[in-house]
Write an enzyme that holds these catalytic residues in place. Structure first.
Site, mmCIF file in Angstrom:
data_model
loop_
_atom_site.group_PDB
_atom_site.id
_atom_site.type_symbol
_atom_site.label_atom_id
_atom_site.label_comp_id
_atom_site.label_asym_id
_atom_site.label_seq_id
_atom_site.Cartn_x
_atom_site.Cartn_y
_atom_site.Cartn_z
ATOM 1 N N SER A 52 0.804 -1.223 0.000
ATOM 2 C CA SER A 52 0.000 0.000 0.000
ATOM 3 C C SER A 52 0.837 1.272 0.000
ATOM 4 O O SER A 52 0.327 2.349 -0.285
ATOM 5 C CB SER A 52 -0.949 0.011 1.207
ATOM 6 O OG SER A 52 -0.232 0.152 2.418
ATOM 7 N N LYS A 112 1.192 4.616 6.888
ATOM 8 C CA LYS A 112 0.553 5.442 5.861
ATOM 9 C C LYS A 112 1.177 6.834 5.884
ATOM 10 O O LYS A 112 1.860 7.221 6.832
ATOM 11 C CB LYS A 112 -0.959 5.573 6.113
ATOM 12 C CG LYS A 112 -1.716 4.271 6.222
ATOM 13 C CD LYS A 112 -1.851 3.546 4.905
ATOM 14 C CE LYS A 112 -2.620 2.229 5.069
ATOM 15 N NZ LYS A 112 -2.696 1.469 3.798
#
Length: 215
Positions: A52, A112
């Protein structure tokens, strides 16, 4: 002739043996304590299993997390389960790559990029993420959403995060009810992912050049 009475034999290691092992034992205990303190309070390595955050972080990369970056909270200290704990808490900066605990209460940790801070307005456009009316550009603000969404305001004590590989990232663009992460409470922060320590082996890739600070 009466036999002489011998003194009782001491139980346990002799003083000579104890003197020989005492110093190495002290050194070993000190080294283990120091290593634990560094990992618990300063820096901790993590392995990233998902894509991701590609191309910034590849699956299998070993990263170093700076646990001093945002102060200390319950998820950045081992064996501490005090949800109100906050020691010198600080907000991330926009563009930081942050590690945080699972907002749904699971045992996983996520890495993230921080896109927006408390009070910011965020809009998902086909061309990118707009924060406070400005479309994000530049190397430190990569995420381009595959999902458009209406303008939202980041609540107090929360952040908006997204993966650099926006096409497959599970992040704040969707709420938890929709399968995303929603706004992430700052109480879940562990630290800032600062460096790639050991890049994952990839065919034809130069691993050495990928070692270093994350941007």
């Amino acid at each position: 002739m009466q036999a002489a009475e011998l003194p009782p034999r001491p139980i346990g290691p002799s003083p000579t043996v104890w003197r020989r092992v005492r110093r190495p034992l002290r050194i070993a205990v000190l080294a283990l304590t120091l290593a634990y303190a560094v990992r618990a309070l300063l820096f901790e390595p993590y392995t990233v299993p998902t894509p991701s955050m590609t191309p910034t972080i590849m699956p299998g990369d070993h990263i170093l997390v700076d646990k001093t970056a945002y102060g200390y909270r319950t998820h950045s200290l081992p064996f501490v389960t005090l949800p109100w704990l906050g020691v010198a808490p600080r907000l991330p900066r926009r563009g930081d790559v942050a590690v945080f605990a699972d907002p749904s209460g699971g045992e996983s940790f996520f890495v993230k990029r921080v896109v927006a801070l408390p009070g910011d307005t965020v809009t998902g456009l086909p061309t990118g993420i707009s924060v406070n009316g400005s479309l994000l550009r530049g190397q430190r603000e990569r995420p381009v959403p595959a999902i458009s969404f209406e303008t939202r305001t980041v609540p107090e004590r929360h952040i908006f995060v997204a993966g650099d590989n926006a096409a497959i990232s599970r992040d704040s663009r969707l709420s938890r009810a929709e399968g995303g992460l929603g706004f992430v409470p700052v109480s879940l922060l562990v630290g800032r992912a600062s460096h790639v320590l050991l890049p994952a082996p990839r065919e034809g890739a130069d691993r050495i050049s990928r070692i270093g600070a994350l941007r």
